[in-house]
Design an enzyme around this catalytic site. Structure first.
Site, short mmCIF file in Angstrom:
data_model
loop_
_atom_site.label_atom_id
_atom_site.label_comp_id
_atom_site.label_asym_id
_atom_site.label_seq_id
_atom_site.Cartn_x
_atom_site.Cartn_y
_atom_site.Cartn_z
CE LYS A 98 -5.28 0.00 -3.10
NZ LYS A 98 -6.50 -0.42 -2.39
CE LYS A 139 -5.89 4.72 -2.01
NZ LYS A 139 -7.24 4.17 -2.25
CG HIS A 172 -4.32 3.11 5.17
ND1 HIS A 172 -5.40 2.39 4.70
CD2 HIS A 172 -4.33 4.27 4.48
CE1 HIS A 172 -6.02 3.08 3.77
NE2 HIS A 172 -5.40 4.24 3.62
CE1 TYR A 211 -3.69 2.01 -0.62
CE2 TYR A 211 -4.63 1.08 1.36
CZ TYR A 211 -4.75 1.83 0.22
OH TYR A 211 -5.97 2.41 -0.09
N PRO A 250 -6.69 4.68 -8.37
CG PRO A 250 -7.26 5.40 -10.54
CD PRO A 250 -7.03 4.15 -9.71
CG ASN A 251 -9.39 6.44 -4.06
OD1 ASN A 251 -8.39 6.84 -3.50
ND2 ASN A 251 -10.08 5.39 -3.62
CG HIS A 304 -11.07 -1.25 1.33
ND1 HIS A 304 -11.62 -0.28 2.14
CD2 HIS A 304 -10.37 -0.60 0.37
CE1 HIS A 304 -11.28 0.91 1.69
NE2 HIS A 304 -10.52 0.75 0.61
#
Length: 423
Positions: A177, A179, A336, A140, A208-209, A307
Site C-alpha cells: 500500500k 500512502k 505502520h 504500507y 492519498p487521504n 485499518h
C-alpha cells in the site's frame, strides 16, 4: 434491582504517554509523523488487582487528563458491562459536545483484556472465536524524510522500489500500500506504476487521504486499472465524491475516512460509494463495534479490511484479535508497525512471518507491558514533547486544502531542521 454481571469492579484508571522512534519520518497528505509515534497507554485495574491494557493515539497532558476525567464514570463499574459503558462514556447525542470515541476504545480494549485475564481466555474467544490463527498485512509504504543519520529516505521511484523489496525480503509482504497525497499526482502515479512493475505477482493499493479532486481521482484510477490493485482508498473526500469515482472506474473503492460509524455505513449500504470499509479499532470506538460493522458488511456483501492508525503492540493486538474473528476479512490488514524501531510490550516487536503475524493465544489481549520500556519512552516524550501530525516539518506554514493543489517538491532533498528541534 442490580443488573447481574461479573464479580469484577474497576478500582483505578491510569494513563501514560510515550513516544517511540520510527526508522524515518513518514510523510502523508496532511503533514508527517516526525520520526516517532506518540501514543497514550491506558491501564484499567480491578479491585482484585487485574490490570487491563489499552492504547490510543496522541497524548501528553491533555490525553492523560481526559482518561483521568473518566474515573467518575468508571470506578465501581463492572468491566463486563461494555454496552452500558458505551452509553456512559460516548452517548451519541452527548458526543456532539464531548466526543469520546477514541477514549472509549482504549477503555474497551482494557476491559476486554481484563475479562480475558479473569477467564483465562484470549480476547478472540470472547468475541465468538477465531476463524484464523494469523492475520496477513500489507507493507504500507510511505514517502519518508531521511532519518537523523541520513538513511531511510523514500522520495524517488527507485528509493520506493528498493524500500518495498527490502520489506518484502524481511517480512514476506505480498501486498503493498502506497500512502500518497504528498507529491504531485502525476509523480505519484509514476512511483506507483514503478512499484507494481518491480513486484510482479503482488497486489497494490493507493491511498492519498482524500486530497484529489473527484475528476483527478477518476483520472488516476483509470491510469492504473491495468495493474493488480486491491482497491483505491480515499483518493477524494466524501461519500458523494467516492460514489462518482466508483461509477467511473473498474477498481474497487475503499475508505477509512468517510465510513467510520454506523450511520455512514448505513448511508453507504443505501447508496453504495465504497466497496471496502477499513475498520479501525480506535476510530470505531473499540473491537466490538468493528465486529458488528463487519457483520453488517457481510450481510450486504461489502468488503472489509483492518485499518492502522499508528499502533504500538497493544493496539496491534486489538487488530489481530479483530482480524482473527471476522470471517469476511478478504484483504490484508494495514499496519505502520514495521516502521517502528521498538515497542513497549514484553519481548519487543511482534514478529512477521510470511507477511503475517500470529494471533495472540495468551489470556486477554495476549501482551504485557515492558515497564522499563514504558519508563524509557515516557521520559523521551517528556524530553521531546508532542509533534503536529497535521504539519509538514519541511514546509513551515503549509497546510492542504481539499482538494489539494499545493504539493511538496519531489526534487527537494535533505532533512528539515525542524525534525531535530524539540517541540
Amino acid at each position: 434491582m442490580p443488573i447481574p454481571g461479573s464479580p469484577l469492579r474497576i478500582a483505578d484508571v491510569r494513563a501514560t504517554t510515550v513516544t517511540v522512534p520510527l526508522q524515518a519520518p513518514l510523510r502523508h497528505s496532511n503533514g508527517s509523523h516526525w520520526g516517532r509515534f506518540v501514543r497514550t497507554i491506558v491501564e484499567v485495574e480491578t479491585a482484585d488487582g487485574i490490570v487491563g491494557l489499552g492504547e490510543m493515539g496522541g497524548g501528553g497532558e491533555s490525553a492523560e487528563a481526559a482518561i483521568a476525567g473518566l474515573k467518575p464514570y468508571l470506578l465501581g463499574h463492572d468491566p463486563a458491562r461494555l454496552e452500558a459503558l458505551r452509553f456512559m462514556i460516548a452517548n451519541p447525542t452527548a458526543s456532539l459536545y464531548n466526543n469520546r470515541t477514541q477514549l472509549l476504545a482504549a477503555i474497551e480494549f482494557a476491559c476486554l483484556d481484563i475479562l480475558g485475564r479473569h477467564t483465562g481466555l484470549p480476547v478472540h474467544a470472547l468475541l465468538g472465536g477465531a476463524v484464523r490463527d494469523r492475520v496477513e498485512f500489507a507493507s504500507y509504504l510511505f514517502f519518508r524524510y531521511p532519518a537523523a543519520d541520513g538513511t531511510g529516505e523514500v522520495r524517488t521511484p527507485e528509493q520506493l522500489v528498493e524500500h518495498a523489496r527490502e520489506l518484502k525480503s524481511a517480512h514476506g509482504f505480498r501486498v503493498h500500500k502506497l500512502k500518497g497525497g504528498v507529491f504531485d499526482p502525476d509523480y505519484e502515479l509514476a512511483c506507483y506504476r514503478a512499484l507494481a512493475e518491480a513486484l510482479p505477482g503482488d497486489r497494490f493499493r493507493y491511498d492519498p487521504n482524500g486530497v484529489l479532486s473527484v475528476e483527478g481521482a477518476i483520472r488516476f484510477a483509470r491510469a492504473i486499472e491495468d495493474l493488480d490493485n486491491d482497491y483505491i482508498e480515499d483518493p477524494c473526500y466524501g461519500l458523494n465524491g467516492m460514489r462518482r469515482l466508483r461509477e467511473n472506474t473498474t477498481i474497487p473503492t475503499a475508505t477509512n475516512t468517510v465510513v467510520v460509524n454506523f450511520e455512514q455505513l448505513a448511508a453507504n449500504v443505501l447508496q453504495p460509494a465504497v466497496d471496502v470499509v477499513l475498520l479501525d479499532t480506535t476510530f470505531w470506538g473499540g473491537i466490538r463495534p468493528c465486529v458488528k460493522a463487519a457483520g453488517v458488511a457481510e450481510t450486504f456483501q461489502l468488503g472489509i479490511a483492518v485499518h492502522s492508525s499508528g499502533e504500538l503492540g497493544i493496539q496491534l493486538a486489538t487488530m489481530l484479535h479483530l482480524g482473527a474473528v471476522v470471517p469476511n476479512l478478504a484483504f490484508a490488514a494495514d499496519a505502520h508497525y514495521h516502521h517502528l524501531l521498538d515497542d513497549v510490550v514484553v519481548g519487543g516487536k511482534l514478529p512477521y512471518a510470511g507477511g503475517s503475524i500470529a494471533v495472540p493465544e495468551a489470556p486477554g489481549l495476549g501482551v504485557e507491558l515492558d515497564r522499563d520500556k514504558v519508563a524509557e519512552y515516557a521520559e523521551l516524550f517528556r524530553e521531546l514533547g508532542p509533534y503536529p501530525y497535521d504539519r509538514d516539518p519541511g514546509r513551515p506554514g503549509w497546510y492542504p486544502l481539499l482538494p489539494n493543489t499545493d504539493y511538496a517538491d519531489h526534487e527537494a532533498e535533505g532533512r528539515p531542521a525542524a525534525l531535530d528541534q524539540p517541540s
